[in-house]
Design a protein around this motif. Structure first.
Motif, short mmCIF file in Angstrom:
data_model
loop_
_atom_site.label_atom_id
_atom_site.label_comp_id
_atom_site.label_asym_id
_atom_site.label_seq_id
_atom_site.Cartn_x
_atom_site.Cartn_y
_atom_site.Cartn_z
N LYS A 44 13.34 28.71 -77.52
CA LYS A 44 13.53 30.11 -77.17
C LYS A 44 14.90 30.29 -76.54
CE LYS A 44 8.61 30.91 -76.44
NZ LYS A 44 7.55 31.31 -75.50
N ASN A 84 9.40 31.26 -64.93
CA ASN A 84 8.61 31.56 -66.13
C ASN A 84 9.31 31.07 -67.40
OD1 ASN A 84 6.45 32.77 -64.83
ND2 ASN A 84 7.33 34.82 -64.93
N ARG A 133 8.71 27.34 -67.68
CA ARG A 133 7.34 27.03 -68.11
C ARG A 133 7.19 27.24 -69.61
NH1 ARG A 133 6.31 30.35 -63.48
NH2 ARG A 133 5.90 29.02 -61.68
N ALA A 134 7.85 28.26 -70.14
CA ALA A 134 7.68 28.61 -71.55
C ALA A 134 8.32 27.61 -72.48
CB ALA A 134 8.26 30.00 -71.81
N ASN A 171 4.79 23.65 -74.06
CA ASN A 171 3.36 23.99 -74.08
C ASN A 171 2.59 22.79 -74.62
OD1 ASN A 171 2.87 27.10 -73.50
ND2 ASN A 171 4.80 26.93 -74.62
N LYS A 213 1.59 23.69 -69.05
CA LYS A 213 2.98 24.11 -69.14
C LYS A 213 3.84 23.19 -68.27
CE LYS A 213 2.06 28.99 -70.10
NZ LYS A 213 2.32 30.40 -69.70
#
Length: 391
Positions: free
Chosen positions: A213, A277, A280-281, A284, A337
């Motif tokens: 991402k 956040n 964490r993303a 997974n 995560k």
């Protein structure tokens, strides 16, 4: 160490053990323990209604649920208020779905009011008090002051807005609103929890996914400076290289939060929370355990070792799903995560729980006197297994 385990469960209603009424009927009990983000702990019970002799279940019924093994004991899953009853067929079955007791009581209608220089402890205490909920808030979060905030949304929405703002986990457990630091590895009362260490023998199947991402290097948030009457920006650098080279800082630019905050402090906390956040993303993981272990909980810190680079490392359990199936026993799935701040738990943790291959966490807790439940408060015990190590 016990090598064979016989799965059992217990169901209580209004303080009465009604397990005997289910033993020949229960097809499945599924419990989802979730780390906030607007999600409630949930329980689903599937019952064999082959001869239509089961008394009709009603919405509003409250069930206490335990899962475990004859040789070890049972772990308390929580109490759940049934909010959905579905009759199915063929074959004739009844499905009961419930949420953690008290989660349905939080006001969901919009409320118009303002908070002026109130602490998060004050705000949450007021909201919980309106519905008779108890409150348990981490000390480091309870004292955070919100200089000024207008509320034009429901209490539920407001609670999750505060959750996002502070990087906390907000959820209702057994009629108590819990508000604890996300990835904090400690209970609402501030007691550090041991990190669970698992090896290849503990797993059935696994999947660890790295997602490319946009890797923002910084998160920026703005606030209105009332003295200078201008909009100002503050930033928070996205944490360490948990995702490995090529993920963190891939884009290199800044992610700007659109909301205008009321103070510099509020903007800084929001920027830091969003930066965590993003970390964490990046990772997974899905771990199916070789042996269902209902003592494992959401927000438990986890180290995976003995596997390859890319799988070994530090994780935080975001969702733990424990399922009793009549025909196969107990299964556990862990959705994990990366730690939001990039912490290596192997270096940061002071205590570890290391169950042997094939050993359950519940058995480890029972047989290791250094993890003594009598030294922990009720909040501490709740944070590990929501009620008791071994019943």
């Amino acid at each position: 160490m016990t090598t064979g385990y016989t799965p059992i469960y217990r169901i209580m209603k209004d303080g009465v053990d009604i397990t005997g009424q289910f033993n020949d009927r229960t097809l499945q009990i599924k419990v989802d323990l979730q780390a906030g983000n607007g999600n409630d702990d949930q329980c689903t019970v599937l019952i064999d209604d082959r001869d239509w002799r089961i008394a009709r279940p009603l919405t509003g019924d409250v069930l206490g649920v335990w899962l475990g093994y004859v040789e070890v004991g049972m772990a308390y899953m929580g109490t759940f208020e049934i909010d959905d009853v579905t009759f199915l067929g063929p074959p004739r079955q009844i499905k009961l779905t419930g949420k953690s007791t008290g989660s349905n009581d939080i006001q969901k209608a919009p409320v118009i009011r303002e908070f002026d220089n109130k602490s998060i402890g004050d705000i949450l205490g007021q909201m919980a008090g309106q519905t008779g909920l108890g409150v348990s808030i981490s000390e480091g979060l309870a004292g955070i002051k919100i200089p000024f905030k207008n509320q034009g949304v429901s209490n539920l929405h407001m609670i999750h807005e505060l959750e996002r703002l502070t990087g906390a986990v907000a959820k209702v457990v057994d009629g108590k609103l819990m508000f604890i630091k996300r990835d904090g590895a400690e209970t609402a009362s501030g007691v550090a929890l041991p990190t669970l260490v698992l090896q290849p023998e503990h797993f059935g199947t696994w999947q660890v996914r790295y997602t490319a991402k946009p890797g923002y290097g910084q998160v920026k948030a703005s606030y209105f400076d009332k003295d200078e009457m201008v909009r100002k920006w503050v930033g928070s650098v996205v944490g360490g290289e948990v995702g490995g080279p090529g993920l963190a800082n891939k884009f290199g630019g800044a992610f700007n939060i659109g909301q205008l905050f009321n103070s510099k402090e509020e903007a800084e906390k929001a920027a830091a929370s969003q930066a965590e956040n993003f970390k964490r993303a990046e990772v997974n993981a899905q771990f199916d355990l070789a042996k269902g272990d209902p003592w494992i909980r959401d927000q438990q810190t986890l180290i995976v070792s003995g596997m390859r680079d890319g799988i070994n490392g530090s994780y935080v359990i975001d969702k733990a799903t424990h399922t009793y199936v009549k025909s196969t026993g107990i299964k556990s799935n862990l959705e994990c995560k990366a730690p939001g701040n990039g912490t290596n738990f192997e270096e940061a943790s002071k205590e570890f729980m290391r169950p042997m291959p094939g050993e359950l966490l519940g058995e480890y807790l029972r047989t290791h006197p250094n993890v003594n439940r009598d030294d922990l408060s009720r909040e501490d015990i709740d944070a590990i297994n929501q009620g008791g190590f071994v019943n």
